[in-house]
Design an enzyme around this catalytic site. Structure first.
Site, PDB file in Angstrom:
ATOM      1  N   THR A 292       0.846  -1.197   0.000  1.00 29.94           N
ATOM      2  CA  THR A 292       0.000   0.000   0.000  1.00 29.94           C
ATOM      3  C   THR A 292       0.877   1.241   0.000  1.00 29.94           C
ATOM      4  O   THR A 292       2.047   1.193   0.378  1.00 29.94           O
ATOM      5  CB  THR A 292      -0.849   0.091   1.288  1.00 29.94           C
ATOM      6  OG1 THR A 292       0.043   0.220   2.414  1.00 29.94           O
ATOM      7  CG2 THR A 292      -1.744  -1.095   1.452  1.00 29.94           C
ATOM      8  N   ASP A 293       0.288   2.353  -0.373  1.00 30.68           N
ATOM      9  CA  ASP A 293       0.915   3.631  -0.035  1.00 30.68           C
ATOM     10  C   ASP A 293       0.724   3.823   1.476  1.00 30.68           C
ATOM     11  O   ASP A 293      -0.072   3.111   2.103  1.00 30.68           O
ATOM     12  CB  ASP A 293       0.295   4.775  -0.845  1.00 30.68           C
ATOM     13  CG  ASP A 293       1.231   5.980  -0.944  1.00 30.68           C
ATOM     14  OD1 ASP A 293       2.141   6.117  -0.091  1.00 30.68           O
ATOM     15  OD2 ASP A 293       1.055   6.789  -1.870  1.00 30.68           O
TER      16      ASP A 293
END
Ligand SMILES: *[C@@H]1O[C@H](CO)[C@@H](O)[C@H](O)[C@H]1NC(C)=O
Ligand SMILES: *[C@@H]1O[C@H](CO)[C@@H](O)[C@H](O)[C@H]1NC(C)=O
Ligand SMILES: *[C@@H]1O[C@H](CO)[C@@H](O)[C@H](O)[C@H]1NC(C)=O
Ligand SMILES: *[C@@H]1O[C@H](CO)[C@@H](O)[C@H](O)[C@H]1NC(C)=O
Ligand SMILES: *[C@@H]1O[C@H](CO)[C@@H](O)[C@H](O)[C@H]1NC(C)=O
Ligand SMILES: *[C@@H]1O[C@H](CO)[C@@H](O)[C@H](O)[C@H]1NC(C)=O
Ligand SMILES: *[C@@H]1O[C@H](CO)[C@@H](O)[C@H](O)[C@H]1NC(C)=O
Ligand SMILES: *[C@@H]1O[C@H](CO)[C@@H](O)[C@H](O)[C@H]1NC(C)=O
Ligand SMILES: *[C@@H]1O[C@H](CO)[C@@H](O)[C@H](O)[C@H]1NC(C)=O
Ligand SMILES: *[C@@H]1O[C@H](CO)[C@@H](O)[C@H](O)[C@H]1NC(C)=O
Length: 873
Positions: A292-293
């Protein structure tokens, strides 16, 4: 573990919380994956399950075999550890996974940025992506990648968070377009792939990001009052524009991919099964792992089923509380049967295989720097309630001779747009008067603005996480002073009243335009250029106009993140020359002086279009600023962004994509085209079937493997662990409310897939074009040959008239010298995405394809017609 010594660093905590979204309405429950706000009709993201296993691509075979040995012996705690970050500020890097010490796998360190090691010391601040794109120089693209990889390795960074190929540059005001390589999928794809190959040649793992549709900064994340925006992208536009550079990155063997914060078709990128399971892992055959970011993780079970492999920095909706959607909750999801064991095994195998693939099992350094402080000693876990401290910075100098690469990139990017009367190059005896704060340094001190969150002095990069500290800075003032004694400097943005001008004096005026990441607002611009628009900052236009009134010879130097308007002064009689120096990094002044005084001819070319007016762009590419309700950002312009749009709408820009002059002149001659692989069929031949993937015992492990009582180490409060109290009480069931369309039966292999990046036949070289380039002027220089494809109407689809698909740059050619360039284009380069068939379709035998070669999209003297030979205009 060392005893608790200090309180957590409270300001850091406050800062983290204030920039963080609160709980997303999508709870940890896959059913909610299907709850969507209203996207325009037709834009939805179909389910695609299960996640395809990694390991079938032949050049990953040995890494997967090693990973299988390890993963088959891992406990549940060890597996969960590698999938989950240890928490915000819970280690030396911006993110780190848990470890598996029994197998020699340390906490894997993840660190920004795409242009160098962020928040560090004795590192190189390379020029960012947009500058690299402007060089059109493949050797420099690769060499810079090697430099970044060497510095990552030297600092003990396992996973370096770059390159960025998304945003692609759809929105001229978009805050982070400077982190990527330019507003064209092939330019992004070629530059991104070479960067990845360079980085990974050193053993560092590269991370391609942000997947996908992250084209504006505002409202990318969810907040109390709104959800992150939804990029609604049709299938063909996705394939032909935004996915293209990701496919090239996967083909180059990239180890990691970061998802975007935003939704695509109202389904968040970090849990969009169509994007991750379907397009990335099946169609593109991605063998690495997906992260994920930062804090872009929204559900536990849902994201796991959708193809996410690693959450970063590990925290749940609110960081620093010590909870996570994964970590101990992943352990629970395995024990309660909601996440199938084979999914976790695949996640971990992908991570461990990537570690082996880059050779990180052999002598890879541990982190020897801290992203949290510049002090030698500090808290080991600043995000913890109590943290031990110790030596955190060893100040390892990792710069090597990367300054030479940094300077070469900055120099070769400098783009000469205009040079009337050959006023450039300047003579060392010319009397110069230099204006603008952009010619100087930051008056508050080098690196005084955290993450470059200000526009003071020469603009070397935009702001945000995509930055690195400058180890030093050669300002334009220093670079010019190093060459000539005859320059007078006015480091001010308002034209001074006391300037005396002699007839032969030349004014050199510096202006800039900045942008960056959304968590910092600079001069009213929250990342995107909402306030500044496409104009120069600090009244730069007025400064140029004032100089143009007093001086008969004005040279304008522009440092900019992206498209900038020049209309107020570009046609003024005394504005003789314009240089766009993009964002030069630490070697700003030297690289500029190299070109300004003619030691080198400029050889950069615009990686985007310079418009005459912002209204030249389609309305749909404006920044959407809507504080309430989820923004629906629908890509109604389809394939028509940047030059594709300008040509289609018949708008003459100020300077076309690819434009760039030299101090010398070049001539293209003697073109020829040959067929390398015949396109006998419209669609590529069927790909070979996949190799095998690791097989494991997929039964649910013993609960004791994640029991706190099985451990005896000192627990750090708020740190994220895989362990649970009393996990024996958890019973497996199959009553999880799986999303519609959920299945554990593998999907049939997509016909466009079959290798890394897609069906290998897509990358067969179809045509090879040769052309001779001769220096017909009187100075040395380098030329760029840009190859644009024009596809025939017989494909039956509305397709942009001209599409860049390849480029090559000559070496330095002296007057009269020639070089023969070969430009190769693949089947995919001459194909369109057939939405019905779900495959790439090319004109059979290339019938009707026109191939143009030239200096810019608007200056293409060479034409080759497939089957009809070549000519020069
Ligand atoms: C988004 O919706 C469009 C329009 O129906 C469709 O063509 C496209 O495939 C969808 N993309 C994804 C990733 O779901
Ligand atoms: C894993 O276990 C197998 C069988 O017990 C053993 O042969 C192998 O060496 C182990 N591998 C590792 C990396 O521990
Ligand atoms: C999980 O990772 C942590 C460090 O993040 C480490 O202390 C712990 O020993 C690891 N657990 C196992 C089972 O290796
Ligand atoms: C299993 O645990 C996960 C993580 O806490 C939870 O989201 C899920 O709803 C649980 N499944 C069942 C069937 O209770
Ligand atoms: C830090 O980097 C140096 C040089 O790369 C390396 O020798 C050292 O082992 C690293 N420090 C640690 C703690 O690994
Ligand atoms: C680059 O760095 C090296 C090593 O620190 C130094 O010797 C050299 O002078 C520098 N070169 C330039 C062009 O700045
Ligand atoms: C520059 O000026 C000096 C001193 O007036 C002169 O000797 C020299 O030839 C000049 N150089 C050029 C390139 O004009
Ligand atoms: C100054 O000029 C010399 C000669 O062109 C060059 O080698 C050097 O790199 C320049 N910059 C600095 C900071 O010395
Ligand atoms: C440039 O190339 C064209 C076509 O190959 C040729 O006709 C022309 O003479 C060349 N011009 C120069 C100055 O070499
Ligand atoms: C507890 O820690 C000691 C010392 O670190 C170690 O030798 C021992 O094996 C550990 N016991 C368990 C059950 O992990």
């Amino acid at each position: 573990m060392a005893p608790w010594t200090r309180l957590a660093f409270v300001p850091l905590l406050a800062q983290a919380v204030s920039s963080t979204p609160v709980a997303d309405p999508r709870h940890d429950d896959a059913v909610h994956l299907d709850q969507r706000d209203s996207a325009p009709e037709g834009y939805d993201s179909p389910p695609y399950y299960p996640t395809p296993y990694g390991g079938w691509a032949s050049d990953w075979t040995s890494a997967y075999a090693k990973a299988q040995q390890v993963v088959s012996n891992m406990t549940l705690a060890e597996k969960v550890n590698l999938t989950t970050g240890t928490g915000f500020y819970m280690g030396p890097c911006v993110g780190q996974t848990g470890s598996a010490p029994r197998f020699g796998i340390p906490n894997l360190c993840l660190q920004d940025s795409p242009l160098g090691i962020r928040n560090s010391d004795h590192n190189t601040a390379f020029p960012p992506g947009i500058t690299v794109g402007a060089t059109f120089n493949k050797d420099l693209m690769y060499t810079r990648g090697v430099g970044i990889g060497e510095e990552a390795r030297g600092k003990g960074v396992n996973i370096q968070l770059g390159p960025a190929v998304g945003p692609l540059g759809r929105k001229p005001r978009g805050g982070r377009i400077w982190e990527g390589f330019g507003a064209d999928p092939s330019l992004q794809g070629i530059a991104g792939a070479l960067t990845i190959r360079g980085m990974q040649s050193t053993g560092a793992i590269a991370t391609i990001k942000h997947y996908i549709g992250n084209e504006q900064e505002m409202y990318r994340m969810s907040s109390v009052i709104t959800k992150g925006y939804s990029s609604n992208i049709d299938d063909r536009t996705l394939h032909e524009l935004y996915l293209w550079p990701f496919a090239e990155g996967v083909r180059a063997g990239v180890g990691a991919l970061m998802t975007a914060y935003n939704d695509v078709n109202s389904s968040a990128c970090s849990q969009n099964s169509k994007l991750l399971n379907g397009i990335l892992k099946d169609e593109l055959g991605f063998q690495g792992f997906v992260m994920t970011d930062w804090l872009g993780h929204y559900t536990g079970v849902g994201s796991a089923l959708s193809g996410l492999d690693m959450c970063m920095p590990g925290d749940g909706a609110v960081p620093l509380l010590g909870d996570s959607y994964w970590g101990s909750e992943m352990s629970r999801s395995i024990l309660n049967g909601s996440v199938p064991v084979d999914r976790l095994n695949d996640m971990v195998t992908r991570i461990v295989a990537t570690w082996y693939q880059m050779g990180q099992d052999e002598d890879y350094p541990l982190p020897n720097f801290s992203t949290n402080t510049e002090d030698e000693t500090g808290l080991l876990y600043p995000g913890a309630l109590f943290s031990p401290s110790g030596v955190v910075n060893q100040y390892v100098n990792v710069q090597g001779t990367h300054n030479i690469t940094a300077r070469a990139v900055a120099r070769e990017a400098i783009t000469l747009l205009k040079n009337e009367g050959n006023i450039l190059p300047l003579g060392k005896n010319d009397s110069l008067q230099v204006f603008g704060t952009d010619a100087g340094g930051n008056s508050d001190g080098l690196n005084s603005c955290s993450d470059m969150g200000c526009d003071k002095g020469v603009l070397t990069m935009g702001w945000g996480s995509g930055t690195a500290r400058l180890p030093y800075l050669i300002t334009p003032q220093e670079g010019i002073s190093n060459v000539t004694q005859n320059a007078k400097f006015y480091i001010t943005d308002s034209f001074p009243s006391d300037v005396t001008v002699s007839a032969n004096d030349i004014a050199v005026v510096f202006i800039n335009a900045d942008s960056g990441e959304n968590y910092i607002t600079v001069e009213g611009n929250p990342g995107d250029r909402t306030e500044a628009g496409l104009y120069a900052w600090h009244n730069g236009d007025d400064l140029v106009k004032a100089a143009a009134e007093k001086f008969s010879q004005v040279v304008v130097v522009i440092h900019t993140v992206g498209p900038i308007l020049m209309e107020e002064w570009i046609d003024l009689e005394s504005v003789k020359a314009v240089l766009v120096a993009h964002l030069p990094g630490q070697e700003a002044g030297n690289s500029l002086a190299d070109v300004l005084f003619g030691d080198y001819s400029p050889s950069g070319h615009m990686p985007y279009t310079i418009p005459r007016s912002e209204s030249d762009y389609p309305d749909s590419v404006g920044i959407i600023n809507q504080p309430f309700g989820q923004i629906q950002d629908t890509y109604t312009e389809g394939l028509y962004i940047d030059y594709r749009h300008f040509i289609n709408a018949n708008i003459t820009p100020r300077y076309p994509f690819g434009h760039g002059l030299s101090y010398t002149t070049f001539n293209f001659s003697n073109p020829s085209i040959s067929v390398v692989t015949a396109l006998n069929t419209a669609y590529p031949p069927t790909a070979p079937s996949h190799g095998s993937t690791p097989v494991y015992n997929d039964s649910i492990p013993a609960a004791s493997e994640v029991s706190w009582s099985s451990t005896n180490f000192t627990r750090i409060w708020r740190y994220l662990y895989p362990y649970l109290d009393n996990p024996e009480s958890i019973t497996a069931s199959d009553d999880y409310p799986y999303p519609d369309g959920y299945s554990t039966t593998p999907q049939p292999a997509p016909r466009a897939g079959g290798g890394q990046g897609g069906n290998p036949a897509l990358f067969d070289v179809a045509f090879s074009v040769q052309v001779d380039v001769k220096n017909t002027g009187s100075r040395s220089g380098k030329a760029v040959a840009q190859l644009y494809v024009e596809l025939p109407a017989s494909l039956g689809l509305d397709t942009p008239l001209m599409q860049l698909r390849q480029f090559e740059k000559t070496g330095t050619l002296g007057p009269g010298q020639s070089e023969s360039l070969t430009l190769e284009i693949t089947r995919k380069d001459v194909s369109v995405w057939d939405v019905e068939v779900q495959d790439w379709k090319a004109p059979v035998n290339g019938e009707g394809i026109k191939i143009w070669v030239g200096n810019s999209v608007a200056d293409t003297p060479v034409l080759c017609v497939v089957g009809g030979g070549c000519s020069v205009e």
